[in-house]
Design an enzyme around this catalytic site. Sequence first.
Site, PDB file in Angstrom:
ATOM      1  N   TRP A 280      62.485  45.030  13.174  1.00 54.31           N
ATOM      2  CA  TRP A 280      62.566  46.304  13.905  1.00 54.31           C
ATOM      3  C   TRP A 280      61.848  47.403  13.136  1.00 54.31           C
ATOM      4  O   TRP A 280      61.246  48.302  13.725  1.00 54.31           O
ATOM      5  CB  TRP A 280      64.028  46.684  14.105  1.00 54.31           C
ATOM      6  CG  TRP A 280      64.240  48.041  14.712  1.00 54.31           C
ATOM      7  CD1 TRP A 280      64.267  48.366  16.043  1.00 54.31           C
ATOM      8  CD2 TRP A 280      64.448  49.283  14.009  1.00 54.31           C
ATOM      9  NE1 TRP A 280      64.481  49.712  16.203  1.00 54.31           N
ATOM     10  CE2 TRP A 280      64.595  50.293  14.976  1.00 54.31           C
ATOM     11  CE3 TRP A 280      64.520  49.616  12.664  1.00 54.31           C
ATOM     12  CZ2 TRP A 280      64.823  51.615  14.642  1.00 54.31           C
ATOM     13  CZ3 TRP A 280      64.746  50.942  12.311  1.00 54.31           C
ATOM     14  CH2 TRP A 280      64.891  51.925  13.295  1.00 54.31           C
ATOM     15  N   HIS A 281      61.888  47.339  11.801  1.00 58.03           N
ATOM     16  CA  HIS A 281      61.269  48.383  10.992  1.00 58.03           C
ATOM     17  C   HIS A 281      59.750  48.336  11.031  1.00 58.03           C
ATOM     18  O   HIS A 281      59.099  49.351  10.746  1.00 58.03           O
ATOM     19  CB  HIS A 281      61.753  48.286   9.543  1.00 58.03           C
ATOM     20  CG  HIS A 281      63.139  48.795   9.330  1.00 58.03           C
ATOM     21  ND1 HIS A 281      64.262  48.032   9.570  1.00 58.03           N
ATOM     22  CD2 HIS A 281      63.599  50.006   8.901  1.00 58.03           C
ATOM     23  CE1 HIS A 281      65.338  48.744   9.301  1.00 58.03           C
ATOM     24  NE2 HIS A 281      64.975  49.938   8.904  1.00 58.03           N
ATOM     25  N   GLY A 282      59.175  47.204  11.326  1.00 56.15           N
ATOM     26  CA  GLY A 282      57.721  47.147  11.365  1.00 56.15           C
ATOM     27  C   GLY A 282      57.200  45.749  11.570  1.00 56.15           C
ATOM     28  O   GLY A 282      57.880  44.757  11.290  1.00 56.15           O
TER      29      GLY A 282
END
Length: 516
Positions: free
Chosen positions: A327-329
């Site tokens: 989700w962060h990248g």
Amino acid sequence: MLFNSFEFLFAFLPLAYLGYFVLGRWLGADAAIRWAVLASLFFYGWWEPVYLLLLGASIGINFLIGEKLGAAGPRDKATKPWLIFGVALNLASIGFFKYAGFLVGNVNAVSDAGFQVPDIVLPLAISFFTFQQIAYLVDAWRGEVREYDFWRYCLFVTFFPQLIAGPIVHHREMMPQFASAAALTPRLDNLSIGATLFFIGLFKKVVLADNLALVATPVFAAADAGQPLAFFEAWRGIVAYTLQLYFDFSGYSDMAVGLARMFGVRLPMNFYSPYRAVNIVDFWRRWHMTLSRFLRDYLYIPLGGNRKGRVRRYLNLMITMVLGGLWHGASWNFVIWGGLHGGYLVVNHLWQRVWRPLNRWWSVTLARLVTLFAVMIGWTFFRAETLDGALNLLHGTMNLPATLSGRLGPVEAPLAAIGFRFEGPWVSATDQTSLAWFVGWLLVVWFVPNTYELLRRYRPALAVRHTLGDTEPGVGALLRRVSWRPSPAWAWALGVVAFAGVFSLTQVSEFLYFQF
């Protein structure tokens, strides 16, 4: 537009604040809500106006689906396909903008297919406003929320204090606050509490985090470039980034909660001294608390949580944390970071089965240090631009000074056996200074009360989880002396903090979590 910019501080915020309460007083709640929505859209569109079309489409589609889900009975089977469609559409939106290039790049690397993907600019805050609306759809299908007013729904999604980087809020905890009559009345206590939170957060960002970046960035850049690093240099970069991210995200969280409180709204707490954590479970109860809540309620528990046996529980933890990392990248570094934390959680749960906490001062200190060390190893992958850069940096943490070779006695052979080398320079004056600063900041994050503790009697934010307050070791005695209150001493202190923050805005920088 950034919170830490002159345009925001001296133009946007005063106009948004005055417009909201003036219109609310003379034209009623509907006018105030519409003003807040338009101000928030302007705030979002300041970066790239074209992405207002994406945000608007996302809001419109989710509102219509949510309206259909809310009109039916709780958990109505006939509307479940609409829920699935809505969630899938939201995930597809994130998937296209955030992961298409990553996916195609990996397919090309494995198959040599040569697929082409056009350059896609990641829309600001897409992960946050999409997850927030997924939670809304699920809650609407469960019969927990219902919203038939489009402008109110727009405000729920776009409210500018939390639009860009969270916290991820629920409809049921936000909209009743806007619906209350008190929400349209400006109050001095809300303004003073909100300003205190905001300027403390601004100070953390521009005075602390941005200066720590000057230490961390060159080290990570050197690691990504493949330059060999020595023990003290590598650890200086990791420690500096660990503190930079702490003060950057803590500063943003304080500013977001403070801005909302100025408008009479309490956002959920999102950051609660995570480096005081005594284990990795405790860390995730304190770090990005609303993301942890989302992953728990809408991923971990639907996967089965801890209800289907120990092995399935650990598998669910790994899946949740790997997806949380992704989700962060769109990067293997984030996948590894999530996998590390999933592994940490599994080990933590296994350890708790065989070891009972001692709760002595020395055991708490040791537990905090071990937890922080594990977190710092994870931050190496989180920050590095490339996998090779992260591994190079970790390789440098094992490059001890050459002068120690032959002087460590029986310890030297085991160190060499696990990969330590003796090829680096001796500790420099810079290294000594960095160590002193690290110890100093560690004492600050452990023993100085955080903003929610300072203002605890005024309930500055909504509690996401039980908070420990002054029961945490070392905090209580100081907290009784410095708790915030409307007083000349605190007014002077806040004035100094605000002055330092505003006059440090010489080079505006984004918050680190804006990239997600």
